[in-house]
Design a protein around this motif. Structure first.
Motif, PDB file in Angstrom:
ATOM      1  N   PHE A  11     -35.027  -9.391  27.617  1.00 52.83           N
ATOM      2  CA  PHE A  11     -35.115  -8.049  27.051  1.00 52.83           C
ATOM      3  C   PHE A  11     -33.755  -7.364  27.060  1.00 52.83           C
ATOM      4  O   PHE A  11     -32.924  -7.638  27.920  1.00 52.83           O
ATOM      5  N   GLU A  12     -33.570  -6.460  26.132  1.00 58.32           N
ATOM      6  CA  GLU A  12     -32.411  -5.576  26.127  1.00 58.32           C
ATOM      7  C   GLU A  12     -32.945  -4.171  25.909  1.00 58.32           C
ATOM      8  O   GLU A  12     -33.439  -3.854  24.828  1.00 58.32           O
ATOM      9  N   ALA A  13     -32.881  -3.359  26.962  1.00 61.74           N
ATOM     10  CA  ALA A  13     -33.424  -1.996  26.892  1.00 61.74           C
ATOM     11  C   ALA A  13     -32.342  -1.039  26.410  1.00 61.74           C
ATOM     12  O   ALA A  13     -31.267  -0.956  27.008  1.00 61.74           O
ATOM     13  N   PRO A  14     -32.591  -0.290  25.340  1.00 61.32           N
ATOM     14  CA  PRO A  14     -31.608   0.686  24.854  1.00 61.32           C
ATOM     15  C   PRO A  14     -31.273   1.707  25.952  1.00 61.32           C
ATOM     16  O   PRO A  14     -32.157   2.193  26.648  1.00 61.32           O
ATOM     17  N   GLY A  15     -29.999   1.967  26.148  1.00 61.01           N
ATOM     18  CA  GLY A  15     -29.557   2.956  27.136  1.00 61.01           C
ATOM     19  C   GLY A  15     -29.539   2.464  28.570  1.00 61.01           C
ATOM     20  O   GLY A  15     -29.256   3.247  29.483  1.00 61.01           O
ATOM     21  N   ALA A  16     -29.835   1.193  28.810  1.00 59.04           N
ATOM     22  CA  ALA A  16     -29.840   0.672  30.179  1.00 59.04           C
ATOM     23  C   ALA A  16     -28.415   0.619  30.740  1.00 59.04           C
ATOM     24  O   ALA A  16     -27.440   0.497  29.997  1.00 59.04           O
ATOM     25  N   ALA A  17     -28.312   0.720  32.063  1.00 67.42           N
ATOM     26  CA  ALA A  17     -27.007   0.628  32.732  1.00 67.42           C
ATOM     27  C   ALA A  17     -26.481  -0.805  32.609  1.00 67.42           C
ATOM     28  O   ALA A  17     -27.256  -1.765  32.671  1.00 67.42           O
ATOM     29  N   PRO A  18     -25.175  -0.974  32.427  1.00 70.94           N
ATOM     30  CA  PRO A  18     -24.611  -2.321  32.331  1.00 70.94           C
ATOM     31  C   PRO A  18     -24.641  -3.034  33.683  1.00 70.94           C
ATOM     32  O   PRO A  18     -24.798  -2.404  34.729  1.00 70.94           O
ATOM     33  N   LEU A  19     -24.490  -4.328  33.647  1.00 67.35           N
ATOM     34  CA  LEU A  19     -24.416  -5.123  34.866  1.00 67.35           C
ATOM     35  C   LEU A  19     -23.188  -4.695  35.664  1.00 67.35           C
ATOM     36  O   LEU A  19     -22.086  -4.611  35.110  1.00 67.35           O
ATOM     37  N   PRO A  20     -23.342  -4.372  36.973  1.00 63.26           N
ATOM     38  CA  PRO A  20     -22.186  -3.963  37.785  1.00 63.26           C
ATOM     39  C   PRO A  20     -21.129  -5.069  37.837  1.00 63.26           C
ATOM     40  O   PRO A  20     -21.452  -6.256  37.787  1.00 63.26           O
ATOM     41  N   GLU A  21     -19.879  -4.679  37.939  1.00 65.42           N
ATOM     42  CA  GLU A  21     -18.760  -5.632  37.910  1.00 65.42           C
ATOM     43  C   GLU A  21     -18.902  -6.738  38.949  1.00 65.42           C
ATOM     44  O   GLU A  21     -18.623  -7.903  38.666  1.00 65.42           O
ATOM     45  N   ASP A  22     -19.345  -6.425  40.180  1.00 61.72           N
ATOM     46  CA  ASP A  22     -19.497  -7.456  41.211  1.00 61.72           C
ATOM     47  C   ASP A  22     -20.535  -8.502  40.838  1.00 61.72           C
ATOM     48  O   ASP A  22     -20.472  -9.628  41.307  1.00 61.72           O
ATOM     49  N   ARG A  23     -21.500  -8.153  40.010  1.00 60.11           N
ATOM     50  CA  ARG A  23     -22.522  -9.113  39.596  1.00 60.11           C
ATOM     51  C   ARG A  23     -22.015 -10.034  38.488  1.00 60.11           C
ATOM     52  O   ARG A  23     -22.639 -11.024  38.175  1.00 60.11           O
ATOM     53  N   ILE A  25     -19.202 -11.795  38.576  1.00 60.00           N
ATOM     54  CA  ILE A  25     -18.473 -12.923  39.157  1.00 60.00           C
ATOM     55  C   ILE A  25     -19.479 -13.778  39.934  1.00 60.00           C
ATOM     56  O   ILE A  25     -19.995 -13.334  40.964  1.00 60.00           O
ATOM     57  N   PRO A  26     -19.799 -15.006  39.457  1.00 55.41           N
ATOM     58  CA  PRO A  26     -20.866 -15.784  40.081  1.00 55.41           C
ATOM     59  C   PRO A  26     -20.765 -15.918  41.601  1.00 55.41           C
ATOM     60  O   PRO A  26     -21.746 -15.674  42.298  1.00 55.41           O
ATOM     61  N   ASN A  27     -19.624 -16.265  42.138  1.00 55.96           N
ATOM     62  CA  ASN A  27     -19.520 -16.450  43.585  1.00 55.96           C
ATOM     63  C   ASN A  27     -19.608 -15.131  44.350  1.00 55.96           C
ATOM     64  O   ASN A  27     -20.094 -15.090  45.473  1.00 55.96           O
ATOM     65  N   ARG A  28     -19.158 -14.045  43.758  1.00 54.54           N
ATOM     66  CA  ARG A  28     -19.274 -12.729  44.396  1.00 54.54           C
ATOM     67  C   ARG A  28     -20.718 -12.227  44.339  1.00 54.54           C
ATOM     68  O   ARG A  28     -21.215 -11.590  45.253  1.00 54.54           O
ATOM     69  N   ASP A  29     -21.393 -12.551  43.254  1.00 52.11           N
ATOM     70  CA  ASP A  29     -22.786 -12.136  43.091  1.00 52.11           C
ATOM     71  C   ASP A  29     -23.691 -12.750  44.158  1.00 52.11           C
ATOM     72  O   ASP A  29     -24.711 -12.180  44.531  1.00 52.11           O
ATOM     73  N   LEU A  30     -23.310 -13.902  44.684  1.00 52.10           N
ATOM     74  CA  LEU A  30     -24.105 -14.540  45.741  1.00 52.10           C
ATOM     75  C   LEU A  30     -24.204 -13.662  46.986  1.00 52.10           C
ATOM     76  O   LEU A  30     -25.108 -13.832  47.800  1.00 52.10           O
ATOM     77  N   MET A  31     -23.290 -12.723  47.143  1.00 52.92           N
ATOM     78  CA  MET A  31     -23.281 -11.845  48.316  1.00 52.92           C
ATOM     79  C   MET A  31     -24.184 -10.618  48.132  1.00 52.92           C
ATOM     80  O   MET A  31     -24.239  -9.757  48.996  1.00 52.92           O
ATOM     81  N   THR A  32     -24.889 -10.534  46.999  1.00 50.36           N
ATOM     82  CA  THR A  32     -25.850  -9.460  46.750  1.00 50.36           C
ATOM     83  C   THR A  32     -27.236 -10.081  46.672  1.00 50.36           C
ATOM     84  O   THR A  32     -27.445 -11.040  45.917  1.00 50.36           O
ATOM     85  N   HIS A  33     -28.183  -9.568  47.464  1.00 50.95           N
ATOM     86  CA  HIS A  33     -29.533 -10.111  47.427  1.00 50.95           C
ATOM     87  C   HIS A  33     -30.172  -9.876  46.069  1.00 50.95           C
ATOM     88  O   HIS A  33     -29.877  -8.900  45.391  1.00 50.95           O
ATOM     89  N   GLY A  34     -31.039 -10.781  45.674  1.00 52.32           N
ATOM     90  CA  GLY A  34     -31.760 -10.647  44.416  1.00 52.32           C
ATOM     91  C   GLY A  34     -31.640 -11.898  43.572  1.00 52.32           C
ATOM     92  O   GLY A  34     -31.033 -12.888  43.970  1.00 52.32           O
ATOM     93  N   ASN A  35     -32.221 -11.862  42.405  1.00 58.48           N
ATOM     94  CA  ASN A  35     -32.180 -12.986  41.481  1.00 58.48           C
ATOM     95  C   ASN A  35     -30.743 -13.255  41.049  1.00 58.48           C
ATOM     96  O   ASN A  35     -30.018 -12.329  40.698  1.00 58.48           O
ATOM     97  N   LYS A  36     -30.329 -14.483  41.090  1.00 56.18           N
ATOM     98  CA  LYS A  36     -28.954 -14.838  40.710  1.00 56.18           C
ATOM     99  C   LYS A  36     -28.862 -15.376  39.293  1.00 56.18           C
ATOM    100  O   LYS A  36     -28.076 -14.921  38.489  1.00 56.18           O
TER     101      LYS A  36
END
Length: 97
Positions: A11-23, A25-36
Motif C-alpha cells: 500500500f501507499e497511503a497519501p500523506g503518510a510519513a516517509p521512512l525514517p533515515e535510520d530505517r 540503511i539495512p544494517n542500521r535498521d536491524l537495531m530497531t525492533h519491528g519488521n525488517k
C-alpha cells in the motif's frame, strides 16, 4: 501478488510519513525492533539482480553472507525486499530437507 497460500499487498497511503533515515540503511535498521523485510528465494541471485536492473529497479544493497547471495530492493514506500539465492547448506534452505 498472489500465490498458493498467500497474498502480498503493498500500500501507499497519501500523506503518510516517509521512512525514517535510520530505517533506510539495512544494517542500521536491524537495531530497531519491528519488521525488517520479506525475502523471496530464487535459484540464481545474480541473474535475478540483472533482470531487476534491466526493468529499472534500483538495487539498495547486495549481501553475500554464509553462502547466500541476497539482493535488496525497495517497495513503493521504501520498505526493503530481499531476493536471495536458495542454494548450498544455508540455513535458509532447511525447509527443503
Amino acid at each position: 501478488m498472489q500465490g498458493v497460500g498467500f497474498i502480498l499487498e503493498i500500500f501507499e497511503a497519501p500523506g503518510a510519513a516517509p521512512l525514517p533515515e535510520d530505517r533506510r540503511i539495512p544494517n542500521r535498521d536491524l537495531m530497531t525492533h519491528g519488521n525488517k523485510h520479506m525475502s523471496f528465494g530464487v535459484p540464481d541471485g545474480p541473474k535475478a539482480k540483472a533482470e531487476l536492473e534491466a526493468l529499472g529497479v534500483e538495487v539498495a544493497m547486495v549481501a553475500e553472507v554464509d553462502g547466500t547471495y541476497g539482493v535488496f530492493i525497495r517497495d513503493n514506500t521504501e520498505n526493503l525486499i530481499e531476493i536471495f539465492e536458495e542454494k548450498g547448506d544455508s540455513p535458509f534452505n532447511q525447509h527443503k530437507n
